[in-house]
Design a protein around this motif. Structure first.
Motif, mmCIF file in Angstrom:
data_model
loop_
_atom_site.group_PDB
_atom_site.id
_atom_site.type_symbol
_atom_site.label_atom_id
_atom_site.label_comp_id
_atom_site.label_asym_id
_atom_site.label_seq_id
_atom_site.Cartn_x
_atom_site.Cartn_y
_atom_site.Cartn_z
ATOM 1 N N ALA A 6 0.866 -1.176 0.000
ATOM 2 C CA ALA A 6 0.000 0.000 0.000
ATOM 3 C C ALA A 6 0.905 1.229 0.000
ATOM 4 O O ALA A 6 1.491 1.575 1.018
ATOM 5 N N THR A 7 1.044 1.868 -1.153
ATOM 6 C CA THR A 7 1.957 2.997 -1.258
ATOM 7 C C THR A 7 1.204 4.317 -1.326
ATOM 8 O O THR A 7 0.137 4.425 -1.939
ATOM 9 N N ARG A 8 1.787 5.309 -0.671
ATOM 10 C CA ARG A 8 1.258 6.684 -0.677
ATOM 11 C C ARG A 8 2.451 7.628 -0.693
ATOM 12 O O ARG A 8 3.221 7.677 0.261
ATOM 13 N N HIS A 9 2.624 8.358 -1.794
ATOM 14 C CA HIS A 9 3.760 9.268 -1.937
ATOM 15 C C HIS A 9 3.254 10.688 -2.110
ATOM 16 O O HIS A 9 2.318 10.933 -2.881
ATOM 17 N N ASN A 10 3.875 11.634 -1.394
ATOM 18 C CA ASN A 10 3.436 13.023 -1.412
ATOM 19 C C ASN A 10 4.491 13.923 -2.032
ATOM 20 O O ASN A 10 5.688 13.626 -1.980
ATOM 21 N N GLY A 11 4.053 15.030 -2.593
ATOM 22 C CA GLY A 11 4.984 16.013 -3.108
ATOM 23 C C GLY A 11 4.287 17.227 -3.677
ATOM 24 O O GLY A 11 3.072 17.220 -3.895
ATOM 25 N N ARG A 12 5.062 18.285 -3.883
ATOM 26 C CA ARG A 12 4.547 19.519 -4.482
ATOM 27 C C ARG A 12 5.340 19.949 -5.715
ATOM 28 O O ARG A 12 4.807 20.632 -6.574
ATOM 29 N N THR A 13 6.617 19.585 -5.756
ATOM 30 C CA THR A 13 7.462 20.042 -6.856
ATOM 31 C C THR A 13 8.313 18.909 -7.398
ATOM 32 O O THR A 13 8.602 17.931 -6.699
ATOM 33 N N GLY A 14 8.737 19.063 -8.647
ATOM 34 C CA GLY A 14 9.655 18.145 -9.293
ATOM 35 C C GLY A 14 10.704 18.935 -10.044
ATOM 36 O O GLY A 14 10.873 20.145 -9.823
ATOM 37 N N ALA A 15 11.402 18.287 -10.955
ATOM 38 C CA ALA A 15 12.468 18.940 -11.697
ATOM 39 C C ALA A 15 11.950 20.122 -12.515
ATOM 40 O O ALA A 15 12.671 21.093 -12.749
ATOM 41 N N ALA A 16 10.691 20.052 -12.947
ATOM 42 C CA ALA A 16 10.113 21.111 -13.786
ATOM 43 C C ALA A 16 9.342 22.149 -12.982
ATOM 44 O O ALA A 16 8.690 23.016 -13.559
ATOM 45 N N GLY A 17 9.409 22.069 -11.661
ATOM 46 C CA GLY A 17 8.717 23.046 -10.827
ATOM 47 C C GLY A 17 7.509 22.466 -10.118
ATOM 48 O O GLY A 17 7.424 21.262 -9.871
ATOM 49 N N VAL A 18 6.573 23.350 -9.774
ATOM 50 C CA VAL A 18 5.380 22.945 -9.031
ATOM 51 C C VAL A 18 4.528 21.999 -9.875
ATOM 52 O O VAL A 18 4.299 22.233 -11.061
ATOM 53 N N PHE A 19 4.055 20.908 -9.268
ATOM 54 C CA PHE A 19 3.161 19.984 -9.960
ATOM 55 C C PHE A 19 1.860 20.700 -10.318
ATOM 56 O O PHE A 19 1.288 21.409 -9.496
ATOM 57 N N ARG A 20 1.392 20.476 -11.524
ATOM 58 C CA ARG A 20 0.133 21.053 -11.962
ATOM 59 C C ARG A 20 -0.918 19.958 -12.070
ATOM 60 O O ARG A 20 -0.604 18.791 -12.317
ATOM 61 N N ALA A 21 -2.174 20.343 -11.911
ATOM 62 C CA ALA A 21 -3.261 19.362 -11.927
ATOM 63 C C ALA A 21 -3.611 18.896 -13.334
ATOM 64 O O ALA A 21 -4.366 17.941 -13.500
ATOM 65 N N GLY A 22 -3.072 19.560 -14.358
ATOM 66 C CA GLY A 22 -3.417 19.226 -15.728
ATOM 67 C C GLY A 22 -3.061 17.807 -16.119
ATOM 68 O O GLY A 22 -3.739 17.196 -16.950
ATOM 69 N N HIS A 23 -1.970 17.266 -15.528
ATOM 70 C CA HIS A 23 -1.628 15.867 -15.830
ATOM 71 C C HIS A 23 -2.729 14.931 -15.354
ATOM 72 O O HIS A 23 -3.066 13.956 -16.030
ATOM 73 N N ASN A 24 -3.289 15.235 -14.206
ATOM 74 C CA ASN A 24 -4.223 14.309 -13.570
ATOM 75 C C ASN A 24 -5.552 14.213 -14.308
ATOM 76 O O ASN A 24 -6.150 13.132 -14.363
ATOM 77 N N ASP A 25 -6.064 15.327 -14.837
ATOM 78 C CA ASP A 25 -7.360 15.244 -15.536
ATOM 79 C C ASP A 25 -7.193 15.241 -17.049
ATOM 80 O O ASP A 25 -8.141 15.473 -17.796
ATOM 81 N N ARG A 26 -5.949 14.956 -17.485
ATOM 82 C CA ARG A 26 -5.655 14.708 -18.898
ATOM 83 C C ARG A 26 -5.955 15.916 -19.790
ATOM 84 O O ARG A 26 -6.388 15.760 -20.931
ATOM 85 N N LYS A 243 13.940 3.223 -1.954
ATOM 86 C CA LYS A 243 12.845 3.982 -2.539
ATOM 87 C C LYS A 243 12.451 5.196 -1.696
ATOM 88 O O LYS A 243 11.621 5.997 -2.105
ATOM 89 N N GLU A 244 13.066 5.333 -0.517
ATOM 90 C CA GLU A 244 12.612 6.353 0.415
ATOM 91 C C GLU A 244 12.731 7.763 -0.142
ATOM 92 O O GLU A 244 11.904 8.635 0.126
ATOM 93 N N HIS A 245 13.778 8.023 -0.922
ATOM 94 C CA HIS A 245 14.026 9.396 -1.341
ATOM 95 C C HIS A 245 13.612 9.676 -2.782
ATOM 96 O O HIS A 245 13.889 10.739 -3.315
ATOM 97 N N LEU A 246 12.981 8.702 -3.402
ATOM 98 C CA LEU A 246 12.479 8.944 -4.753
ATOM 99 C C LEU A 246 11.295 9.889 -4.705
ATOM 100 O O LEU A 246 10.440 9.780 -3.835
ATOM 101 N N GLU A 247 11.216 10.829 -5.627
ATOM 102 C CA GLU A 247 10.025 11.645 -5.744
ATOM 103 C C GLU A 247 8.867 10.738 -6.131
ATOM 104 O O GLU A 247 9.049 9.730 -6.805
ATOM 105 N N LYS A 248 7.687 11.102 -5.724
ATOM 106 C CA LYS A 248 6.545 10.227 -5.932
ATOM 107 C C LYS A 248 6.329 9.897 -7.403
ATOM 108 O O LYS A 248 6.045 8.762 -7.746
ATOM 109 N N ASN A 249 6.482 10.863 -8.289
ATOM 110 C CA ASN A 249 6.286 10.578 -9.704
ATOM 111 C C ASN A 249 7.405 9.707 -10.264
ATOM 112 O O ASN A 249 7.179 8.853 -11.115
ATOM 113 N N ASP A 250 8.651 9.929 -9.797
ATOM 114 C CA ASP A 250 9.747 9.089 -10.249
ATOM 115 C C ASP A 250 9.520 7.645 -9.821
ATOM 116 O O ASP A 250 9.868 6.704 -10.535
ATOM 117 N N PHE A 251 8.939 7.477 -8.626
ATOM 118 C CA PHE A 251 8.656 6.133 -8.135
ATOM 119 C C PHE A 251 7.657 5.425 -9.052
ATOM 120 O O PHE A 251 7.842 4.270 -9.439
#
Length: 413
Positions: A6-26, A243-251
């Motif tokens: 049961a995995t749950r990974h949190n984050g706000r930013t990645g290499a390209a900056g702040v995560f945007r919601a556009g990926h999630n709703d396609r 896996k502890e330090h992987l960003e959630k999306n990289d995981f």
């Protein structure tokens, strides 16, 4: 015995900056996202805090959706934090620090105040749980979060992605607390403090490895596992190495690389049994109508009986007036009769109540009124969204706002 992660990974930013919601709703160009199987977009599920659930048709189009996740988040931030932001800006103007003035969009793009994103998954490269069961576990977890922590955290939107190698859910939320001036503002640590969470080691100073958010995340994970186990899922509780330090999306990307196209059609014939927005509107209308019937019939009963009694009482007072030229014996007889009438009226209110209820519950009357309630409720939600969107546009019209970034696809993040 089969064990599931049961995995749950949190984050706000990645290499390209702040995560945007556009990926999630396609809401981006899917042709540039090779990891997404566009033939399966129609079995994704989307939800946001204003429009509720919406589903794509066979072409991936969602006719019920009026606003994207990015727009929904802007509307919510404007509605909930607009007053605080404007008050802050006014203080900056008065203190001659206009360079500190920020718009709602600026707050949404700030890594400290933007929504936090969590990615949920039940399974590994060796297999995953049935998506319908996975969604059920997630929704129960979401209900628990809203029930116990909803005073300082708001789930804004979530999406179940069935068009990638493994089913997973993106959920975005915002922590908020009093800004010190009586209005709410995005404040993660203050929110966790208000919710009663302490640092893992209260004796040490707050820092990256010792903060209230860590305690909050630990509690959410505990509840997540508890709900999954309640549904008969045996959870693997030993952490994955490295896996502890992987960003959630990289995981997630790493897991996608490991999963081959052989299981790409695993759930092609699965059907998620989640009620659509029309069914929910019908349920709301049913409950609203029943409550309305209670209020209306009770009011009709009280006011009608009161009016009848007032009429009889007025008639009694006229006939028994001392100034009226009539024998006292006759007056006493009239008073006794009319007092009896008023008493009977008061006792027979239940009869009137049932009669009114019966009329309101007639199938043809009930169905017509329920349809009107559902229609008004549905339209009112859309009106609120349109109003808040307009309010947001007017609120920021006089400011110079950075151009909106294009929605990033998975690989860009």
């Amino acid at each position: 015995m089969k064990k599931t992660r049961a995995t749950r990974h949190n984050g706000r930013t990645g290499a390209a900056g702040v995560f945007r919601a556009g990926h999630n709703d396609r809401t981006f160009d899917l042709d540039n996202a090779g990891h997404i199987d566009q033939t399966r977009c129609s079995i994704n599920v989307y939800w946001d805090c204003y429009q509720g659930l919406n589903f794509p048709d066979e072409n991936g189009i969602r006719p019920e959706r009026k606003f994207t996740f990015d727009e929904i988040e802007l509307i919510y931030y404007t509605d909930q934090f607009g007053d605080s932001i404007e008050a802050q800006n006014e203080r900056h103007r008065q203190s001659r620090h206009k360079e500190r003035i920020r718009s709602v969009e600026d707050i949404l793009k700030d890594p400290k105040t933007c929504p936090e994103e969590s990615v949920y998954q039940l399974g590994t490269k060796d297999g995953h749980e049935d998506p319908a069961l996975f969604v059920q576990v997630f929704l129960e977890l979401k209900d628990e979060i809203e029930k116990h922590y909803g005073s300082n955290i708001k789930v804004l939107d979530w999406a179940l992605h069935m068009d990638e190698a493994t089913p997973h859910i993106h959920e975005r939320h915002v922590f908020f607390a009093d800004d010190g001036y009586g209005t709410n503002f995005p404040k993660q640590d203050k929110a966790c403090e208000a919710l009663g969470f302490e640092r893992p080691d209260p004796e040490k100073k707050s820092g990256k490895n010792n903060n209230r958010k860590m305690s909050f995340d630990a509690e959410i994970r505990r509840i997540y596992i508890e709900i999954a186990e309640k549904h008969g899922i045996t959870i693997e509780k030993v952490p994955l190495e490295g896996k502890e330090h992987l960003e959630k999306n990289d995981f997630i990307i790493a897991k996608q690389e490991e999963v081959k196209a052989a299981n790409a059609i695993y759930i092609a014939e699965q059907e998620l049994k989640i009620a659509d927005i029309d069914a929910m509107a019908e349920e709301v209308a049913e409950k609203a109508y029943e409550k309305a019937c209670e209020v209306v019939t009770e009011t009709v009963k009280e006011e009608t009986v009161k009016a009848d009694i007032d009429i009889v009482k007025e008639y009694r007072d006229v006939l028994t007036d001392p100034k009226r030229n009539a024998p006292d014996k006759q007056k006493n007889f009239i008073k006794k009769i009319l007092d009896n009438v008023m008493e009977r009226l008061a006792r027979n209110t239940a009869v009137l109540l049932e009669k009114v209820k019966g009329i309101l519950q007639r199938p043809e009357i009930k169905q017509k009124n329920k349809e009107e309630i559902a229609h008004v409720a549905r339209e009112s939600v859309l009106e609120i969204l349109e109003r808040n969107k307009k309010k947001s546009a007017e609120h920021n019209a006089s400011r110079q706002v950075p151009t909106k970034e294009k929605s990033r696809d998975w690989e860009e993040r």
